[in-house]
Scaffold this motif. Structure first.
Motif, PDB file in Angstrom:
ATOM      1  N   GLN A  13       0.828  -1.202   0.000  1.00 43.37           N
ATOM      2  CA  GLN A  13       0.000   0.000   0.000  1.00 43.37           C
ATOM      3  C   GLN A  13       0.861   1.251   0.000  1.00 43.37           C
ATOM      4  O   GLN A  13       2.019   1.221   0.463  1.00 43.37           O
ATOM      5  N   ALA A  14       0.308   2.323  -0.506  1.00 41.39           N
ATOM      6  CA  ALA A  14       1.016   3.601  -0.509  1.00 41.39           C
ATOM      7  C   ALA A  14       1.448   3.955   0.914  1.00 41.39           C
ATOM      8  O   ALA A  14       0.697   3.756   1.868  1.00 41.39           O
ATOM      9  N   GLY A  15       2.679   4.431   1.021  1.00 39.75           N
ATOM     10  CA  GLY A  15       3.253   4.737   2.324  1.00 39.75           C
ATOM     11  C   GLY A  15       4.033   3.598   2.936  1.00 39.75           C
ATOM     12  O   GLY A  15       4.744   3.785   3.930  1.00 39.75           O
ATOM     13  N   GLY A  16       3.918   2.426   2.354  1.00 39.79           N
ATOM     14  CA  GLY A  16       4.615   1.260   2.869  1.00 39.79           C
ATOM     15  C   GLY A  16       6.050   1.176   2.387  1.00 39.79           C
ATOM     16  O   GLY A  16       6.559   2.063   1.707  1.00 39.79           O
ATOM     17  N   SER A  17       6.702   0.064   2.754  1.00 38.33           N
ATOM     18  CA  SER A  17       8.115  -0.138   2.429  1.00 38.33           C
ATOM     19  C   SER A  17       8.342  -1.516   1.824  1.00 38.33           C
ATOM     20  O   SER A  17       7.591  -2.463   2.106  1.00 38.33           O
ATOM     21  N   LEU A  18       9.366  -1.614   1.034  1.00 45.88           N
ATOM     22  CA  LEU A  18       9.836  -2.880   0.494  1.00 45.88           C
ATOM     23  C   LEU A  18      11.356  -2.838   0.442  1.00 45.88           C
ATOM     24  O   LEU A  18      11.945  -1.760   0.290  1.00 45.88           O
ATOM     25  N   ARG A  19      11.959  -4.017   0.524  1.00 48.16           N
ATOM     26  CA  ARG A  19      13.404  -4.126   0.374  1.00 48.16           C
ATOM     27  C   ARG A  19      13.692  -5.119  -0.736  1.00 48.16           C
ATOM     28  O   ARG A  19      13.362  -6.307  -0.615  1.00 48.16           O
ATOM     29  N   ARG A  65      13.717   8.867  -0.462  1.00 48.06           N
ATOM     30  CA  ARG A  65      12.873   7.763  -0.041  1.00 48.06           C
ATOM     31  C   ARG A  65      13.532   6.409  -0.188  1.00 48.06           C
ATOM     32  O   ARG A  65      13.167   5.458   0.498  1.00 48.06           O
ATOM     33  N   PHE A  66      14.497   6.288  -1.096  1.00 48.21           N
ATOM     34  CA  PHE A  66      15.143   4.999  -1.362  1.00 48.21           C
ATOM     35  C   PHE A  66      16.589   5.042  -0.895  1.00 48.21           C
ATOM     36  O   PHE A  66      17.240   6.096  -0.929  1.00 48.21           O
ATOM     37  N   THR A  67      17.112   3.867  -0.513  1.00 45.48           N
ATOM     38  CA  THR A  67      18.506   3.742  -0.102  1.00 45.48           C
ATOM     39  C   THR A  67      19.114   2.495  -0.720  1.00 45.48           C
ATOM     40  O   THR A  67      18.557   1.399  -0.569  1.00 45.48           O
ATOM     41  N   ILE A  68      20.242   2.659  -1.381  1.00 48.55           N
ATOM     42  CA  ILE A  68      20.963   1.524  -1.941  1.00 48.55           C
ATOM     43  C   ILE A  68      22.121   1.161  -1.015  1.00 48.55           C
ATOM     44  O   ILE A  68      22.737   2.035  -0.394  1.00 48.55           O
ATOM     45  N   SER A  69      22.384  -0.132  -0.914  1.00 46.60           N
ATOM     46  CA  SER A  69      23.524  -0.590  -0.120  1.00 46.60           C
ATOM     47  C   SER A  69      24.038  -1.878  -0.735  1.00 46.60           C
ATOM     48  O   SER A  69      23.372  -2.486  -1.576  1.00 46.60           O
ATOM     49  N   LEU A  84       6.488   4.451  -0.150  1.00 48.16           N
ATOM     50  CA  LEU A  84       6.213   4.142  -1.545  1.00 48.16           C
ATOM     51  C   LEU A  84       4.948   4.831  -2.032  1.00 48.16           C
ATOM     52  O   LEU A  84       3.983   5.014  -1.268  1.00 48.16           O
ATOM     53  N   LYS A  85       4.966   5.202  -3.306  1.00 52.57           N
ATOM     54  CA  LYS A  85       3.853   5.891  -3.936  1.00 52.57           C
ATOM     55  C   LYS A  85       3.365   5.073  -5.128  1.00 52.57           C
ATOM     56  O   LYS A  85       4.135   4.299  -5.696  1.00 52.57           O
ATOM     57  N   PRO A  86       2.119   5.257  -5.529  1.00 54.04           N
ATOM     58  CA  PRO A  86       1.618   4.507  -6.697  1.00 54.04           C
ATOM     59  C   PRO A  86       2.491   4.698  -7.939  1.00 54.04           C
ATOM     60  O   PRO A  86       2.638   3.769  -8.735  1.00 54.04           O
ATOM     61  N   GLU A  87       3.093   5.859  -8.080  1.00 57.45           N
ATOM     62  CA  GLU A  87       3.949   6.104  -9.246  1.00 57.45           C
ATOM     63  C   GLU A  87       5.272   5.342  -9.190  1.00 57.45           C
ATOM     64  O   GLU A  87       6.042   5.353 -10.153  1.00 57.45           O
ATOM     65  N   ASP A  88       5.547   4.685  -8.080  1.00 58.36           N
ATOM     66  CA  ASP A  88       6.731   3.817  -7.984  1.00 58.36           C
ATOM     67  C   ASP A  88       6.459   2.429  -8.569  1.00 58.36           C
ATOM     68  O   ASP A  88       7.382   1.613  -8.658  1.00 58.36           O
ATOM     69  N   THR A  89       5.230   2.170  -8.943  1.00 57.59           N
ATOM     70  CA  THR A  89       4.882   0.882  -9.540  1.00 57.59           C
ATOM     71  C   THR A  89       5.661   0.669 -10.832  1.00 57.59           C
ATOM     72  O   THR A  89       5.613   1.501 -11.735  1.00 57.59           O
ATOM     73  N   ALA A  90       6.399  -0.438 -10.892  1.00 55.24           N
ATOM     74  CA  ALA A  90       7.260  -0.710 -12.036  1.00 55.24           C
ATOM     75  C   ALA A  90       7.924  -2.066 -11.831  1.00 55.24           C
ATOM     76  O   ALA A  90       7.867  -2.644 -10.745  1.00 55.24           O
ATOM     77  N   VAL A  91       8.566  -2.522 -12.896  1.00 57.04           N
ATOM     78  CA  VAL A  91       9.483  -3.643 -12.770  1.00 57.04           C
ATOM     79  C   VAL A  91      10.851  -3.051 -12.452  1.00 57.04           C
ATOM     80  O   VAL A  91      11.324  -2.160 -13.165  1.00 57.04           O
ATOM     81  N   TYR A  92      11.470  -3.551 -11.399  1.00 53.86           N
ATOM     82  CA  TYR A  92      12.763  -3.045 -10.958  1.00 53.86           C
ATOM     83  C   TYR A  92      13.854  -4.022 -11.380  1.00 53.86           C
ATOM     84  O   TYR A  92      13.758  -5.220 -11.125  1.00 53.86           O
ATOM     85  N   TYR A  93      14.880  -3.474 -12.014  1.00 56.81           N
ATOM     86  CA  TYR A  93      15.980  -4.274 -12.540  1.00 56.81           C
ATOM     87  C   TYR A  93      17.281  -3.930 -11.840  1.00 56.81           C
ATOM     88  O   TYR A  93      17.608  -2.746 -11.656  1.00 56.81           O
ATOM     89  N   CYS A  94      18.017  -4.955 -11.510  1.00 57.12           N
ATOM     90  CA  CYS A  94      19.358  -4.794 -10.978  1.00 57.12           C
ATOM     91  C   CYS A  94      20.342  -4.843 -12.145  1.00 57.12           C
ATOM     92  O   CYS A  94      20.117  -5.575 -13.123  1.00 57.12           O
ATOM     93  N   SER A  95      21.426  -4.095 -12.028  1.00 54.86           N
ATOM     94  CA  SER A  95      22.410  -4.066 -13.104  1.00 54.86           C
ATOM     95  C   SER A  95      23.814  -3.984 -12.529  1.00 54.86           C
ATOM     96  O   SER A  95      24.016  -3.525 -11.395  1.00 54.86           O
ATOM     97  N   ALA A  96      24.778  -4.413 -13.347  1.00 59.07           N
ATOM     98  CA  ALA A  96      26.185  -4.370 -12.952  1.00 59.07           C
ATOM     99  C   ALA A  96      27.003  -3.857 -14.120  1.00 59.07           C
ATOM    100  O   ALA A  96      26.718  -4.185 -15.275  1.00 59.07           O
ATOM    101  N   GLY A  97      28.009  -3.065 -13.806  1.00 60.98           N
ATOM    102  CA  GLY A  97      28.826  -2.521 -14.876  1.00 60.98           C
ATOM    103  C   GLY A  97      30.049  -1.815 -14.354  1.00 60.98           C
ATOM    104  O   GLY A  97      30.561  -2.152 -13.272  1.00 60.98           O
ATOM    105  N   TYR A  98      30.482  -0.783 -15.109  1.00 62.05           N
ATOM    106  CA  TYR A  98      31.719  -0.087 -14.803  1.00 62.05           C
ATOM    107  C   TYR A  98      31.516   1.426 -14.924  1.00 62.05           C
ATOM    108  O   TYR A  98      30.622   1.878 -15.626  1.00 62.05           O
TER     109      TYR A  98
END
Length: 118
Positions: A13-19, A65-69, A84-98
């Motif tokens: 729900q909006a206002g909630g958290s995910l990791r 609102r977000f923190t990477i570690s 979290l907000k409704p506009e954060d709805t998406a597929v989230y992709y992890c990536s690696a590079g240089y």
């Protein structure tokens, strides 16, 4: 290239958290790690990245609102998402590079769906 597997997505729900977690098959300590997202009908966009030395970079729209570690021992990168907000709805992709701060990413995960209800 490394193999990346994301997990932790879901419905919240909006206002909630995910990791979100991103586990790599190989050593990632020398790589720049990033998170991107793609909403329906939109192009993939940058969310955040973390350098080999732990420096971080965030998209302006996040406003803290977000923190990477990263856990070097586990070859895992995390994305803590708060208020979290409704506009954060998406597929989230992890990536690696240089490179930093402009990373060039050549490894991508399969993505994890994040859905935020209003």
């Amino acid at each position: 290239q490394v193999q990346l597997v994301e997990s932790g997505g879901g419905l919240v729900q909006a206002g909630g958290s995910l990791r979100l977690s991103c586990a790599a098959s190989g050593r990632t300590s020398t790589l720049t790690m990033g998170w991107f997202r793609q909403a329906p009908g939109k192009e993939r966009e940058f969310v955040t990245a973390i350098s080999t030395y732990g420096r971080t970079n965030y998209a302006d729209y996040l406003k803290g609102r977000f923190t990477i570690s990263r856990d070097y021992a586990k070859n895992t990168v995390y994305l803590q998402m708060n208020n979290l907000k409704p506009e954060d709805t998406a597929v989230y992709y992890c990536s690696a590079g240089y490179g930093w701060p402009e990373g060039k990413y050549d490894s991508w995960g399969q993505g994890t769906q994040v859905t935020v209800s209003s």
